[in-house]
Design a protein around this motif. Structure first.
Motif: not given
Length: 273
Positions: A37-40, A63-67, A158-159
Motif C-alpha cells: 500500500d502507498g500513502a501520502s 510476518v515481515l513488515p517493512r515501511a 501511513s507511519l
C-alpha cells in the motif's frame, strides 16, 4: 520458462489435466503472501510526503513488515506502484519463488492483470518494471482486496509518511502491546509508590536509587563499583516514584520489589492460569 498468470481470477498454478493425475511424491510449493500500500500526506511546508508499506508472510506465518518513506513527492498511483515494486524486490532478494500479491488499488491490480491499459506516462515505466520483476518468480498471482483487508500495509505506509526520513537513513520503531488500563492498575500503582516511599532496607533497588538520586554509595568498595556500573542502565522517575531498567532495545522495564514480585506472580497465576 514457466508461465506467469497475472489475471486476478486466474489460479496460482496451472489447471490439472482431464486425466487422473499420476501420484506425485514431491512436496507442494511454499507460497508466500504479500500485501502492499502507498500513502501520502501534506507536510508542514505544504509539500506532499509519501510512504509505502509492505507486509510479507511466509508459508509458516512468519510476518515481515517493512515501511519506506519516499524522498520525492508523487501521486497516489505512483506511490502504489512503488509499494508494489519495493515488495517485489524484497521478495526476489529473499529468493521467493511462489508469490501471491494483494493490493487495495484496483487500478494497479487491473493494470498488472492486463484488464486495464496503462496510458499515464508516469505509470508506463513503473508497470514495465513491475512486469519485468514478476519474471523472477516461478508462479505469481495478484489480486485486489478491500482496504479493510489491507490494514497492516496501510498502517505501515501511513507511519512511513508521518516519519519521513532522509535518503539512506533508518529509524527503528518498537511496537509493543499491553493490557487495557483499569482502575485496579491505579490501586497497584499507588501501592508501588508506598513501597518506594518506605523501602525495605534489604530492597535490592535501594543502593541504586540512592546513588541515582543522591550520589550516595555503599561503604564496601566492591559494592560501590557494582552500583556505579549497574546504575548506568537504570532510571528512577521521581514523578511517579517508579524504578526502571533500560533494555537493549530502549524499552523501560519496571523493576519490582519482593512484595511486588509476589503480587505479580499471584496475579499471573490467578484464575484459569
Amino acid at each position: 520458462m514457466a508461465s506467469h498468470p497475472l489475471g486476478a481470477k486466474t489460479d496460482l498454478f496451472e489447471d490439472l489435466p482431464d486425466e487422473p493425475p499420476e501420484v506425485n511424491t514431491t512436496s507442494s510449493p511454499e507460497v508466500w503472501q504479500m500485501f502492499f500500500d502507498g500513502a501520502s500526506r501534506i507536510g508542514t511546508s505544504r509539500s506532499i510526503i509519501t510512504g509505502v508499506g509492505v507486509v510479507l508472510t511466509s508459508p509458516h506465518n512468519h510476518v515481515l513488515p517493512r515501511a519506506f518513506s519516499l524522498t520525492e513527492p508523487c501521486t497516489n498511483n505512483v506511490a502504489e506502484y512503488n509499494a508494489l515494486l519495493i515488495g517485489l524486490e524484497l521478495a526476489r532478494e529473499l529468493e521467493i519463488k511462489h508469490l501471491e500479491d494483494y493490493g487495495d488499488s484496483q487500478l494497479i491490480v487491473k493494470q498488472m492483470t492486463g484488464e486495464y491499459e496503462v496510458r499515464n506516462d508516469d505509470l508506463i515505466p513503473l508497470h514495465k518494471a513491475a512486469t519485468k520483476l514478476v519474471e523472477s518468480f516461478k508462479n505469481f498471482h495478484i489480486e485486489y482486496v478491500l482496504r479493510s483487508k489491507n490494514t497492516h500495509a496501510e498502517a505501515l505506509a501511513s507511519l512511513a509518511a508521518n516519519l519521513a526520513q532522509p535518503l539512506e537513513t533508518t529509524q527503528w520503531v518498537t511496537m509493543a502491546s499491553r493490557r487495557l488500563f483499569r482502575p485496579k492498575d491505579v490501586l497497584e500503582a499507588n501501592a508501588t509508590h508506598q513501597v518506594l516511599d518506605q523501602p525495605d532496607p534489604k530492597d535490592w533497588r535501594l543502593p541504586i536509587i540512592n546513588y541515582v538520586l543522591y550520589g550516595k554509595l555503599p561503604e564496601d568498595a566492591r559494592e560501590q563499583e557494582s552500583v556505579r556500573w549497574r546504575a548506568l542502565r537504570f532510571y528512577y522517575d521521581s514523578t511517579t516514584k517508579a524504578f526502571y531498567r533500560r533494555s537493549y532495545d530502549g524499552l523501560l522495564l519496571r523493576c519490582l520489589s519482593k512484595t511486588e514480585e509476589r503480587e505479580a506472580l499471584r496475579e499471573a497465576h490467578d484464575g484459569t492460569c
